[in-house]
Design a protein around this motif. Structure first.
Motif, PDB file in Angstrom:
ATOM      1  N   SER A  43      -2.850   1.680   2.137  1.00 55.77           N
ATOM      2  CA  SER A  43      -2.422   2.170   0.827  1.00 55.77           C
ATOM      3  C   SER A  43      -1.505   1.170   0.141  1.00 55.77           C
ATOM      4  O   SER A  43      -1.669   0.849  -1.050  1.00 55.77           O
ATOM      5  CB  SER A  43      -1.713   3.521   0.996  1.00 55.77           C
ATOM      6  N   ARG A  44      -0.539   0.642   0.867  1.00 57.84           N
ATOM      7  CA  ARG A  44       0.414  -0.289   0.265  1.00 57.84           C
ATOM      8  C   ARG A  44      -0.252  -1.625  -0.087  1.00 57.84           C
ATOM      9  O   ARG A  44       0.100  -2.251  -1.093  1.00 57.84           O
ATOM     10  CB  ARG A  44       1.595  -0.496   1.221  1.00 57.84           C
ATOM     11  N   ASN A 102      -2.240  -1.153  -3.424  1.00 59.08           N
ATOM     12  CA  ASN A 102      -1.340  -1.121  -4.579  1.00 59.08           C
ATOM     13  C   ASN A 102      -0.765  -2.504  -4.880  1.00 59.08           C
ATOM     14  O   ASN A 102      -0.650  -2.904  -6.047  1.00 59.08           O
ATOM     15  CB  ASN A 102      -0.201  -0.142  -4.319  1.00 59.08           C
ATOM     16  N   THR A 152      -1.472  -4.905  -8.275  1.00 58.36           N
ATOM     17  CA  THR A 152      -0.345  -5.329  -9.120  1.00 58.36           C
ATOM     18  C   THR A 152      -0.331  -6.845  -9.289  1.00 58.36           C
ATOM     19  O   THR A 152      -0.092  -7.361 -10.391  1.00 58.36           O
ATOM     20  CB  THR A 152       0.976  -4.857  -8.499  1.00 58.36           C
TER      21      THR A 152
END
Length: 740
Positions: A458-459, A462, A466
């Protein structure tokens, strides 16, 4: 004076009555039986209750301590014989003052007695302070302390009869007057001496102030000339500085142009592929990348740990599956089964055969009796024999069955004793718990692997989305790290360029175009610029200081006043000082004379007091101590017959101290109290510390004194009543909850 009856609503006394007899009255009661309250009531009927007394730490004022427990008003009545008349004294509340109301009437006619005003001295002839130190012995207060009233009373008896003042009061007043003039470093004399020193110093200050003012004026003139020359040198340096400022302005304009060019170049690189985040955001993204890498590393470690936990769980279950006796049981069930089987396999004592054998013996006795005495004995013999045989057969069969079950259980478990079955169960419980812990550890590890993997994915998603907003080529941790480093570098360079441009613009704005420099006329300064400014600053400061000193000296001289006035005041002050010193010496002579007069007074009264107190103490101690010396503060010393040095009260036992001060009080009563109509002597547990022998001596002494005055002896013991039982002129009362 003879007290006949007391009626009290006072403290714990609720409408209680006490009827002492003439002569000696022994009033017996246990602790908390009301003895001290009756004593306080009798004193309050004579002198009232102090209304100004306040509660203090550890003590309660009488007006609060003796408030009736029932909430009723504090009141009382006393019937007594006074100067040959039967009178009634009544006290009760007046407003908020307890016992503030006083009445004295004739007991027969009810007519008021005007000469009795309630002060207490009208009845007893002495003040409360004298009465409490002579004829009233409170509980635990046998010792006598000095009081101005008692000193005045003694002085009146051995001199003119005046009782208005005492030696201690006059001595305190003279010392107060003497201290007012001089007490260590305070008083009128030290104050005048200090003022004299100040006036002498004032004359010296006036002369010094005039001299300082003259020196300061000369120094100020020299400093003004030097200041003018230094200001001209500073102006020459200022013209040279204007030329240098123009050069600085031109350099600032060039720096602003270069800074604007660099700023635009870095800004274009920063926003080439998209808006690059701020520096704090880039640092947060770097921390997020580090967290993703840390999660990846932790995932690898946890995945390896999971394989280890799975293997440990498999081995633990393998060891558990090899169990032969408790398969499928949890530890509690295994322990229960083991305890049950161990109890059955434990060796037990075989059932005794004593009862069957006893029955067979009785059967044999009956058979013998049937052959010898009566055939009827054969029937019980047959019954006893049958019962004994049957009981013996059942006992032997049960013993064989129990032994067979024990051998089967031990053979099934493969052990020799029942205790080993319990150890097998504990071993199984340990292996079962080990397998359970291995399963729990394996489950936690598998769960942790899944959590780490989900959080990492998940991290990473993201973070990558970005970063690609300003670095489209980023696709893995390496390229993401490079893109973040480049963005941070560009942000740093961008911030530096912006700061450089801002500084250049501010510098250019703060530097206005300088004018053309003027000519300095060829003047050559003596010092460089720093030295010139330093000297100019020092010269200005010195000039200001010289002017200030001149003004201060002039102001001080004006404030100090005329020396002639100071000299006149000094002479007047010295005259006053001489007068105060003469007064101080006169007061010292007065104190010496007062001391000599008091010593003479003591020489007249003390021998009589010491002789009577010594006689009474000899009677109280059975002749052991026959000499008493009473000091000015009423502290006492004793000496036994044949001894040289006296003993202080602190060196005696508590009982002997009480006997000593009882003798002193009785002597004071005889010598200092009125003899015409003697006041009653009140003793509250005064003999509590006496041993039985000296208590009997004290009772004999009190019985002898009771022929001259009424004595009320309150006691918590029964020995006094037993000793005085049946004596004439002795009344024995016992306090109880009922009216006496």
């Amino acid at each position: 004076m003879n007290i006949k009856e007391l009626h009290a609503t006072f403290g714990g006394l609720e409408r209680r009555t006490l009827r002492p007899g003439p002569g000696l009255t022994v009033i017996q009661a246990p602790n908390e039986g009301g003895k001290s309250t009756w004593c306080a009531f009798l004193r309050a009927m004579f002198y009232g209750i102090p209304t100004r007394e306040r509660d203090k730490q550890g003590t309660i004022a009488e007006k609060n301590r003796y408030q009736p427990w029932s909430g009723a008003a504090m009141e009382g009545e006393m019937r007594l014989t006074w100067q040959g008349r039967d009178i009634l004294l009544r006290r009760g509340p007046r407003g908020s003052a307890p016992f503030g109301l006083f009445q004295a009437v004739d007991a027969a006619t009810g007519a008021p007695i005007p000469q009795l005003t309630g002060s207490g001295e009208d009845l007893t002839g002495v003040s409360r302070a004298v009465y409490e130190r002579s004829a009233f012995i409170g509980q635990g207060r046998a010792a006598v302390d000095a009081a101005p009233d008692l000193e005045a009373r003694i002085a009146a008896l051995v001199s003119t009869g005046e009782e208005e003042v005492s030696y201690s009061q006059v001595e305190r007043q003279l010392k107060a007057w003497q201290n007012r003039r001089k007490y260590r470093q305070t008083g009128l004399i030290p104050t005048l001496e200090e003022e004299e020193r100040q006036l002498c110093a004032l004359l010296a200050q006036q002369e010094a102030a005039g001299e300082r003012m003259r020196r300061a004026a000369d120094a100020a003139a020299d400093l003004r000339r030097e200041q003018g020359l230094l200001q001209r040198e500073e102006a020459a340096y200022r013209l040279r500085a204007d030329s240098r400022r123009r050069q600085v302005w031109e350099e600032a304009q060039a720096e602003q142009t270069a800074a604007e060019r660099d700023f635009q170049r870095i800004r274009q690189a920063l926003f080439q592929d998209g808006p690059t985040p701020e520096r704090e955001t880039v640092r947060d993204l770097q921390e997020e990348l580090a967290a993703v890498r840390s999660l990846t590393q932790e995932g690898r470690h946890t995945d390896a740990l999971r394989a280890t936990c799975v293997e440990q769980a498999r081995q633990a279950h393998h060891r558990l599956d090899q169990e032969r006796f408790f398969t499928g049981m949890d530890p509690d069930e295994a322990r229960y089964t083991a305890r049950r089987d161990a109890a059955q396999a434990a060796p037990r004592q075989t059932r005794a055969v004593a009862l069957p054998l006893a029955l067979l013996i009785l059967a044999a006795v009956c058979a013998v009796g049937g052959g010898v005495w009566s055939p009827w004995l054969f029937l019980p013999g047959v019954l006893l024999a049958g019962g004994g045989v049957l009981l013996l057969w059942r006992t032997l069969r049960e013993n064989r069955s129990r032994l067979r079950r024990q051998r089967e259980l031990l053979r099934r478990y493969g052990v020799d004793r029942g205790e080993e079955i319990l150890r097998l169960a504990e071993d199984y419980a340990a292996r079962w718990e080990e397998a359970a812990r291995a399963d729990e550890t394996m489950e936690r590890t598998i769960t942790r692997v899944d959590v780490i993997r989900r959080e990492r994915d998940s991290r990473w998603i993201n973070l990558l989305s970005t970063v690609r907003a300003f670095a489209p080529g980023a696709k893995d941790p390496v390229t993401v790290s490079a893109a973040l480093s480049r963005a941070l570098f560009l942000r740093e360079k961008y911030q530096q360029a912006a700061q450089r441009l801002e500084s250049a613009r501010k510098l250019a704005q703060t530097l206005p175009p300088p004018e053309e420099p003027e000519e300095d006329g060829g003047f050559q300064p003596r010092y460089d610029l720093e030295e010139t400014r330093a000297r100019l600053s020092r010269t200005a400061a010195a000039l200001t200081q010289a002017q200030r000193e001149e003004a201060q000296a002039g102001g001080e001289l004006a404030a100090l006043g005329s020396p002639a006035e100071t000299q006149a005041r000094l002479e007047e002050l010295r005259a006053q000082l001489q007068s105060r010193r003469a007064e101080y010496d006169a007061l010292g002579l007065a104190l010496d004379g007062l001391k000599e007069a008091y010593d003479a007074l003591q020489a007249r009264f003390s021998p009589a007091l010491n002789r009577r107190a010594g006689a009474l103490l000899a009677q109280l101690t059975g002749g052991k101590y026959d000499s008493v010396t009473v000091a000015r503060d009423f502290s006492a010393q004793v000496r036994a017959e044949g001894e040289i040095l006296p003993h202080a009260a602190a060196a005696l036992s508590q009982g002997t101290v009480d006997q000593l001060y009882l003798a002193v009080r009785l002597a004071v009563c005889e010598l200092a109290l009125p003899a015409g109509d003697p006041v009653p002597l009140v003793l509250d547990d005064a003999l509590a510390n006496f041993d039985d022998h000296r208590a009997r001596l004290a009772l004999d002494c009190l019985l002898q004194l009771a022929g001259e005055r009424q004595i009320l002896l309150f006691t918590c013991h029964s020995r006094e009543a037993h000793y005085l039982a049946g004596r004439p002129d002795v009344t024995i009362c016992t306090l109880s909850d009922e009216t006496n």
